[in-house]
Design a protein around this motif. Structure first.
Motif, PDB file in Angstrom:
ATOM      1  N   ARG A 178     -69.699   9.014 -47.137  1.00  0.00           N
ATOM      2  CA  ARG A 178     -70.405  10.274 -46.914  1.00  0.00           C
ATOM      3  C   ARG A 178     -69.521  11.267 -46.158  1.00  0.00           C
ATOM      4  O   ARG A 178     -69.452  12.451 -46.494  1.00  0.00           O
ATOM      5  CB  ARG A 178     -71.687  10.014 -46.123  1.00  0.00           C
ATOM      6  CG  ARG A 178     -72.487  11.279 -45.829  1.00  0.00           C
ATOM      7  CD  ARG A 178     -73.760  10.927 -45.077  1.00  0.00           C
ATOM      8  NE  ARG A 178     -73.445  10.350 -43.783  1.00  0.00           N
ATOM      9  CZ  ARG A 178     -73.177  11.071 -42.694  1.00  0.00           C
ATOM     10  NH1 ARG A 178     -73.178  12.395 -42.766  1.00  0.00           N
ATOM     11  NH2 ARG A 178     -72.900  10.490 -41.546  1.00  0.00           N
ATOM     12  N   VAL A 179     -68.807  10.766 -45.133  1.00  0.00           N
ATOM     13  CA  VAL A 179     -67.946  11.634 -44.337  1.00  0.00           C
ATOM     14  C   VAL A 179     -66.806  12.193 -45.169  1.00  0.00           C
ATOM     15  O   VAL A 179     -66.467  13.369 -45.099  1.00  0.00           O
ATOM     16  CB  VAL A 179     -67.393  10.861 -43.115  1.00  0.00           C
ATOM     17  CG1 VAL A 179     -66.260  11.627 -42.460  1.00  0.00           C
ATOM     18  CG2 VAL A 179     -68.506  10.608 -42.113  1.00  0.00           C
ATOM     19  N   ARG A 180     -66.199  11.343 -46.010  1.00  0.00           N
ATOM     20  CA  ARG A 180     -65.074  11.794 -46.827  1.00  0.00           C
ATOM     21  C   ARG A 180     -65.526  12.824 -47.859  1.00  0.00           C
ATOM     22  O   ARG A 180     -64.824  13.791 -48.136  1.00  0.00           O
ATOM     23  CB  ARG A 180     -64.401  10.609 -47.501  1.00  0.00           C
ATOM     24  CG  ARG A 180     -63.669   9.715 -46.504  1.00  0.00           C
ATOM     25  CD  ARG A 180     -62.965   8.577 -47.206  1.00  0.00           C
ATOM     26  NE  ARG A 180     -62.277   7.725 -46.257  1.00  0.00           N
ATOM     27  CZ  ARG A 180     -60.996   7.408 -46.350  1.00  0.00           C
ATOM     28  NH1 ARG A 180     -60.263   7.903 -47.310  1.00  0.00           N
ATOM     29  NH2 ARG A 180     -60.432   6.608 -45.461  1.00  0.00           N
ATOM     30  N   ARG A 181     -66.703  12.612 -48.452  1.00  0.00           N
ATOM     31  CA  ARG A 181     -67.205  13.577 -49.424  1.00  0.00           C
ATOM     32  C   ARG A 181     -67.504  14.917 -48.746  1.00  0.00           C
ATOM     33  O   ARG A 181     -67.260  15.979 -49.316  1.00  0.00           O
ATOM     34  CB  ARG A 181     -68.464  13.046 -50.098  1.00  0.00           C
ATOM     35  CG  ARG A 181     -68.160  11.992 -51.163  1.00  0.00           C
ATOM     36  CD  ARG A 181     -69.418  11.574 -51.875  1.00  0.00           C
ATOM     37  NE  ARG A 181     -69.103  10.704 -52.995  1.00  0.00           N
ATOM     38  CZ  ARG A 181     -70.016  10.150 -53.784  1.00  0.00           C
ATOM     39  NH1 ARG A 181     -71.302  10.388 -53.562  1.00  0.00           N
ATOM     40  NH2 ARG A 181     -69.662   9.369 -54.781  1.00  0.00           N
ATOM     41  N   GLN A 203     -58.642   8.732 -51.431  1.00  0.00           N
ATOM     42  CA  GLN A 203     -57.262   8.507 -51.839  1.00  0.00           C
ATOM     43  C   GLN A 203     -56.988   8.888 -53.288  1.00  0.00           C
ATOM     44  O   GLN A 203     -55.983   9.556 -53.575  1.00  0.00           O
ATOM     45  CB  GLN A 203     -56.891   7.040 -51.614  1.00  0.00           C
ATOM     46  CG  GLN A 203     -55.491   6.681 -52.117  1.00  0.00           C
ATOM     47  CD  GLN A 203     -55.105   5.265 -51.781  1.00  0.00           C
ATOM     48  OE1 GLN A 203     -54.867   4.937 -50.629  1.00  0.00           O
ATOM     49  NE2 GLN A 203     -55.056   4.403 -52.799  1.00  0.00           N
ATOM     50  N   GLN A 204     -57.829   8.489 -54.220  1.00  0.00           N
ATOM     51  CA  GLN A 204     -57.516   8.663 -55.632  1.00  0.00           C
ATOM     52  C   GLN A 204     -57.336  10.125 -56.029  1.00  0.00           C
ATOM     53  O   GLN A 204     -56.340  10.472 -56.685  1.00  0.00           O
ATOM     54  CB  GLN A 204     -58.598   8.007 -56.504  1.00  0.00           C
ATOM     55  CG  GLN A 204     -58.212   7.873 -57.980  1.00  0.00           C
ATOM     56  CD  GLN A 204     -56.908   7.097 -58.185  1.00  0.00           C
ATOM     57  OE1 GLN A 204     -56.612   6.155 -57.446  1.00  0.00           O
ATOM     58  NE2 GLN A 204     -56.127   7.510 -59.183  1.00  0.00           N
ATOM     59  N   PRO A 205     -58.241  11.036 -55.646  1.00  0.00           N
ATOM     60  CA  PRO A 205     -58.010  12.441 -55.991  1.00  0.00           C
ATOM     61  C   PRO A 205     -56.732  13.000 -55.373  1.00  0.00           C
ATOM     62  O   PRO A 205     -56.047  13.811 -55.991  1.00  0.00           O
ATOM     63  CB  PRO A 205     -59.260  13.148 -55.426  1.00  0.00           C
ATOM     64  CG  PRO A 205     -60.295  12.090 -55.325  1.00  0.00           C
ATOM     65  CD  PRO A 205     -59.549  10.838 -54.997  1.00  0.00           C
ATOM     66  N   VAL A 206     -56.419  12.554 -54.173  1.00  0.00           N
ATOM     67  CA  VAL A 206     -55.202  13.028 -53.514  1.00  0.00           C
ATOM     68  C   VAL A 206     -53.968  12.589 -54.296  1.00  0.00           C
ATOM     69  O   VAL A 206     -53.053  13.374 -54.553  1.00  0.00           O
ATOM     70  CB  VAL A 206     -55.131  12.508 -52.061  1.00  0.00           C
ATOM     71  CG1 VAL A 206     -53.742  12.763 -51.464  1.00  0.00           C
ATOM     72  CG2 VAL A 206     -56.192  13.174 -51.209  1.00  0.00           C
ATOM     73  N   LEU A 207     -53.927  11.318 -54.683  1.00  0.00           N
ATOM     74  CA  LEU A 207     -52.768  10.810 -55.413  1.00  0.00           C
ATOM     75  C   LEU A 207     -52.649  11.451 -56.792  1.00  0.00           C
ATOM     76  O   LEU A 207     -51.542  11.706 -57.278  1.00  0.00           O
ATOM     77  CB  LEU A 207     -52.859   9.285 -55.533  1.00  0.00           C
ATOM     78  CG  LEU A 207     -52.848   8.505 -54.216  1.00  0.00           C
ATOM     79  CD1 LEU A 207     -52.810   7.004 -54.487  1.00  0.00           C
ATOM     80  CD2 LEU A 207     -51.673   8.917 -53.340  1.00  0.00           C
ATOM     81  N   GLU A 208     -53.792  11.719 -57.439  1.00  0.00           N
ATOM     82  CA  GLU A 208     -53.749  12.385 -58.743  1.00  0.00           C
ATOM     83  C   GLU A 208     -53.193  13.800 -58.603  1.00  0.00           C
ATOM     84  O   GLU A 208     -52.374  14.244 -59.427  1.00  0.00           O
ATOM     85  CB  GLU A 208     -55.159  12.415 -59.351  1.00  0.00           C
ATOM     86  CG  GLU A 208     -55.658  11.048 -59.796  1.00  0.00           C
ATOM     87  CD  GLU A 208     -57.082  11.093 -60.314  1.00  0.00           C
ATOM     88  OE1 GLU A 208     -57.693  12.193 -60.284  1.00  0.00           O
ATOM     89  OE2 GLU A 208     -57.599  10.045 -60.749  1.00  0.00           O
ATOM     90  N   HIS A 209     -53.634  14.507 -57.576  1.00  0.00           N
ATOM     91  CA  HIS A 209     -53.116  15.854 -57.314  1.00  0.00           C
ATOM     92  C   HIS A 209     -51.613  15.805 -57.062  1.00  0.00           C
ATOM     93  O   HIS A 209     -50.853  16.635 -57.562  1.00  0.00           O
ATOM     94  CB  HIS A 209     -53.855  16.446 -56.108  1.00  0.00           C
ATOM     95  CG  HIS A 209     -53.528  17.879 -55.831  1.00  0.00           C
ATOM     96  ND1 HIS A 209     -54.130  18.601 -54.828  1.00  0.00           N
ATOM     97  CD2 HIS A 209     -52.649  18.743 -56.423  1.00  0.00           C
ATOM     98  CE1 HIS A 209     -53.637  19.829 -54.813  1.00  0.00           C
ATOM     99  NE2 HIS A 209     -52.737  19.943 -55.765  1.00  0.00           N
TER     100      HIS A 209
END
Length: 380
Positions: free
Chosen positions: A29-32, A219-225
């Motif tokens: 929840r915090v990360r979103r 992590q996943q969206p960051v690495l994809e970016h």
């Protein structure tokens, strides 16, 4: 074992699972929530749905081939990170080189927001909100070491108790929030899972020390970016070089004196030919990598290098380097050759400059204006 003991064991296991599940849900929840703080900007090509690739302008020229080494980026108009500071203040322009790394500490801050800001197109941000304001003097010893994760630099930003945005921490101010801005890609490649984990570990350590709540994207969206940025930059990363052959070793002090007399200035171990805006157009270095003022042996060979994404756009970018190279060769009684050891053909500089104009345009369209602070960060 009695039924009561078995029941207690089962109850204990269920309680542990409930606690773990609650912690997982709270962290998610915090990360979103943090991700919602960083909306994309449709006007920035690097944050848009499509990435701009492109050919190497001048990359195939045999007389001065462009060496593809990696990736790059800083935008024409880098933006303030949302919800961090009182206003939207102006920031470093696309044609400006990044300021030299300033110390995190300073004696006092101003009543205005600092201009340097997070660039969401090339940086991922982890934010820490302190339970109570923390003095800069207390923060400094702990954030000084948070300058890199792996091979990616980390910039530190803060918000004062009074809501002022700071690009560096002042020992006599108090802060309510802190941001760690991690570069997503540079010439070492895209941000890795290990580097991102290291960034979170540093953030967690600060959070524990100062009773802060860390927030950041998953992590996943960051690495994809990071990988998309890396792909864009790799397609546009171009360097063009020339070589000066001095024949026999000449004293480094004499070579340095001649180069400085022509207008070269020191830039680390290299010398740079600067533009009117104070950005290096191209550099001169010893082939052995030693500084010119190291006083180690003589100089037999030197390299002129035009780092296209990091130099300002110029209609005679390569031709200007050729002109300076020929004059330097004349003064040093040296030969100016291409990377294959052959003299430059007449008109080759014009042909290469025409190709470089296309590359400058592609960099601009991709949000990586050549010579900009963004480009110099990712093409490093």
């Amino acid at each position: 074992m009695s039924d009561l003991q078995i029941g207690l064991i089962v109850l204990g296991v269920l309680l542990i699972l409930l606690v773990l599940g609650f912690n997982w849900w709270q962290d998610r929840r915090v990360r979103r929530k943090m991700q919602s703080h960083f909306p994309t900007n449709e006007h920035d090509p690097l944050l848009g749905a499509e990435q701009h690739g492109g050919g190497h302008g001048g990359a195939s020229e045999p007389r001065a081939p462009a060496t593809k080494v990696h990736k790059g980026a800083q935008s024409a108009e880098p933006r303030r990170e949302p919800n961090f500071g009182a206003g939207s203040g102006s920031v470093t322009g696309a044609s400006a080189a990044p300021a030299p790394a300033a110390p995190l500490a300073a004696t006092s801050g101003s009543d205005q927001d600092d201009a340097e800001e997070v660039d969401p197109a090339i940086e991922a941000v982890i934010e820490l909100t302190f339970g109570s304001p923390v003095r800069g003097a207390e923060l400094l010893p702990h954030v000084q070491s948070v300058r890199n994760v792996g091979r990616k630099p980390v910039r530190i930003f803060a918000e004062t108790e009074g809501g002022r945005h700071r690009a560096r921490i002042h020992s006599d101010e108090t802060y309510s929030r802190l941001q760690l801005a991690i570069l997503l890609a540079n010439r070492s490649g895209p941000l890795t899972a290990i580097e991102w984990s290291q960034a979170w570990a540093r953030a967690q350590d600060l959070a524990e020390r100062f009773d802060a709540s860390p927030e950041g994207p998953e992590q996943q969206p960051v690495l994809e970016h990071a990988h998309k940025l890396d792909d864009v930059c790799a397609a546009l990363d171009t360097q063009v070089g020339l070589t000066l052959l001095l024949g026999c070793a000449q004293p480094a002090a004499e070579v340095l004196a001649i180069a400085r007399d022509m207008g070269f200035v020191h830039e680390g171990p290299r010398l740079a030919w600067m533009s009117d805006e104070g950005i290096a157009r191209f550099t001169l270095s010893r082939s052995d990598g030693a500084p010119f003022d190291a006083g180690v042996g003589g100089v037999e060979k030197m390299n002129l290098l035009l780092d296209v994404p990091c130099s300002p756009a110029d209609t005679r970018a390569f031709g200007r380097m050729v002109d300076v190279g020929r004059e330097l060769a004349s003064r040093l009684r040296a030969d100016l050759v291409d990377d294959q050891g052959k003299p430059l053909a007449d008109g080759s500089d014009v042909a290469i400059d025409e190709r470089l104009q296309k590359l400058f345009s592609q960099l601009d369209q991709a949000g990586l204006r050549s010579g900009s602070a963004r480009a110099q960060r990712v093409f490093s």
